[in-house]
Scaffold this active site. Structure first.
Site, PDB file in Angstrom:
ATOM      1  N   ASP A   1      -0.379 -10.538   0.282  1.00  0.00           N
ATOM      2  CA  ASP A   1       0.522 -10.708   1.117  1.00  0.00           C
ATOM      3  C   ASP A   1       0.190 -11.581   2.189  1.00  0.00           C
ATOM      4  O   ASP A   1       1.155 -12.488   2.731  1.00  0.00           O
ATOM      5  CB  ASP A   1       0.744  -9.140   1.887  1.00  0.00           C
TER       6      ASP A   1
ATOM      7  N   ASN B   1       0.837  -1.274  -0.134  1.00  0.00           N
ATOM      8  CA  ASN B   1       0.007   0.054   0.144  1.00  0.00           C
ATOM      9  C   ASN B   1       1.030   1.358  -0.046  1.00  0.00           C
ATOM     10  O   ASN B   1       0.462   2.404  -0.397  1.00  0.00           O
ATOM     11  CB  ASN B   1      -0.789  -0.133   1.158  1.00  0.00           C
TER      12      ASN B   1
END
Length: 239
Positions: free
Chosen positions: A93, A10
């Site tokens: 992830d 992010n």
């Protein structure tokens, strides 16, 4: 085999370069549209790219890869069984940390706490089945939320691992509320998982792992490179 694993997150992108199973180099960059020069001048046998934040095409067109270029998706085969009810929504992830945990601790129940932009909790059982977990706001997100959604509270940065439980200024009170509150949250969730799996292995990774390592008690393994190692194991499983 010389390979590279790239994790587009992010807030930035991490990469790890592997010779066989050994992680020999790693780095971080923020510009998602430009690879760092040290990667442009290298070639790789295989590559894997995982993204929770957007397109991976700029990497595919600029990286020199002679063999397989794997983009992690819901269809990618994993060396663990995926028990998530909506596998198409599971973050790359989270898949990677589940695989990494099973690689380091085969035959053990594993809880991975990835403390980054978000704090994620991911549970893989001793048979190698991934079950799921939880997603919560990370420390930085909580500090920003207090500032952005109120009229007068300042934006406080986490600058060190130590903090005062009893805040005597507004900034100290915010820091105590966020840090002590999140520690209590993590401790409580760990206790709940320990009730389900008494032999649980707890693994920390992510940018804020150092804070939790300092302030949590008990036997906890800190593996900062867990996402990259998990991605590399997925790559090996597929080539």
């Amino acid at each position: 085999m010389r390979s590279i694993a790239i994790d587009i997150g992010n807030t930035g992108t991490k990469y790890g370069i592997f010779e066989g199973e050994a992680l020999v180099d790693q780095g971080y960059f923020e510009n998602r549209q430009q690879l760092p020069p040290q990667l442009l001048h290298q070639s790789f046998d295989h590559a894997i790219v995982a993204s929770v934040a957007g397109d991976t095409q700029f990497i595919k067109t600029r990286l020199a890869v002679s063999g397989s270029f794997l983009e992690l998706s819901a269809q990618t085969a994993l060396p663990v069984r995926n028990g998530y009810k909506t596998p198409e929504t599971l973050g790359a992830d989270r898949k990677a940390v589940a695989v990494g945990a099973h690689y380091f601790f085969p035959g053990r129940n594993c809880l991975v706490i990835d403390a980054g932009t978000c704090i994620t909790y991911d549970f893989t059982d001793s048979s190698g089945q991934y079950h799921g977990g939880g997603i919560a706001p990370g420390l930085g997100m909580k500090f920003k939320a207090l500032h952005n959604f109120t009229g007068r509270l300042p934006l406080v940065q986490q600058t060190e691992n130590a903090f005062s439980l009893i805040g005597q200024t507004t900034e100290e009170s915010i820091r105590s509320g966020v840090l002590a509150g999140t520690l209590a949250e993590v401790k409580g969730i760990m206790a709940e998982y320990l009730q389900k799996a008494p032999d649980l292995v707890v693994i920390l990774c992510g940018g804020d792992a150092g804070f939790f390592e300092t302030n949590l008690k008990g036997r906890i393994f800190v593996i900062p490179e867990l996402v990259l190692i998990g991605l590399q194991r997925i790559l090996v499983y597929n080539v």
